[in-house]
Scaffold this active site. Sequence first.
Site, mmCIF file in Angstrom:
data_model
loop_
_atom_site.group_PDB
_atom_site.id
_atom_site.type_symbol
_atom_site.label_atom_id
_atom_site.label_comp_id
_atom_site.label_asym_id
_atom_site.label_seq_id
_atom_site.Cartn_x
_atom_site.Cartn_y
_atom_site.Cartn_z
ATOM 1 N N ASP A 85 128.738 -63.651 29.174
ATOM 2 C CA ASP A 85 129.283 -64.794 29.884
ATOM 3 C C ASP A 85 130.740 -64.439 30.243
ATOM 4 O OD1 ASP A 85 129.645 -67.569 30.633
ATOM 5 O OD2 ASP A 85 130.641 -67.860 28.708
ATOM 6 N N ASP B 179 133.830 -67.036 31.234
ATOM 7 C CA ASP B 179 134.891 -67.909 30.738
ATOM 8 C C ASP B 179 134.721 -68.128 29.236
ATOM 9 O OD1 ASP B 179 137.179 -69.350 31.140
ATOM 10 O OD2 ASP B 179 136.189 -71.154 31.872
ATOM 11 N N ASP C 73 129.992 -68.170 24.606
ATOM 12 C CA ASP C 73 130.903 -68.966 23.773
ATOM 13 C C ASP C 73 130.431 -70.409 23.608
ATOM 14 O OD1 ASP C 73 131.587 -69.485 26.564
ATOM 15 O OD2 ASP C 73 133.297 -70.595 25.782
HETATM 16 MG MG LIG Z 1 131.712 -69.555 28.749
#
Ligand SMILES: [Mg+2]
Length: 343
Positions: free
Chosen positions: A21, A23, A223
């Site tokens: 991923d 961000d 995250d």
């Molecule tokens: Mg993310």
Amino acid sequence: MGLFSRSRSTPLDGVDLVLADLDGVVYAGDGGIPHAVESLNTARRERPLAYITNNASRRDSVVASHLTELGLETQPHEVVTSPQAAVRLLRDRVPTGSTILVVGGDGLVFELEKAGYTVTRSADDRPAAVLQGFSPDVGWAQLAEAAYALAQPEDEGGIPWIATNTDWTIPQSRGIAPGNGTLVSAVHTAVGRLATVAGKPERPIFDEAVARFGARHPLFIGDRLDTDIAGAQAAGIESVLVLTGIDRPKHVLAAPNSSRPTYIVGDLRELHEPYPETIVKGDVTTVGSASVRIDGPDVHIVTEGDRPIDLVRAGAAAIWGTGRAIYGFRVPERLYADPFHRR
Ligand SMILES: [Mg+2]
């Protein structure tokens, strides 16, 4: 080899494709996340590495140049976007060459035209499907065209509606703004239909990535439990939750069965470190030098150990292992202390 040493493997052992991923994993806003660039570059020497992004407003080549600027040498084909996953879904439903109504921006138009579709912005052109993705230019007029094109329910001969993703919000430099999910919801309110979704946490974006690289043992790094980890799990992919983004140790302890990562790391350096085994003896769960005991509704820390991440891992394994929901437990604050670096 000493009596107590075991040959333990790292999360990357046997992995033939790393998917990450962006961000909260690679960068946060304008800045890179500590240790992300070196750790990912090291991982890429041994196997392909690709990035997965729900953001539909940027082309793969734009994302690749941004990553390259951050120090992650990236080719456009190493970026898997939600418009690409959406076009993959579209191909199963609508023949190439058809006219598609686009609600969205350049990222979506580019992928549609590359796949041989014709783009329109008007419901009057009798489009064969509606494709909707985020762009800062989307306004009432585009949403209204989608509503007109989608007036007929799909089971009564209506056309398909595919959304790149349904993230409710999108982080911008000035704050949190409404995301594609909010805009999809506006159309839904008008037509009473639900869109088919291509991006995380749905499978198509993961399937697109795995198919592109022909991977057999991919590993996904994210995250967020509810999109990244749940999506990887739904797609049958092992996952790493990294604590440099949105979700914190308390969210890990509370994670439902459908969004539990295979590995939990404080930062991406730990991709390359041996991952300690979880050892359960009776009511005591041990990871490294951290031990946690479950006693009815109480979670006790037996030994805090010398690495905070092992205490989170032990606590999570102990709580998850009971099969009971987090609400039924009294959890000591030390168990979800948060010394980890985040955005
Ligand atoms: Mg993310």
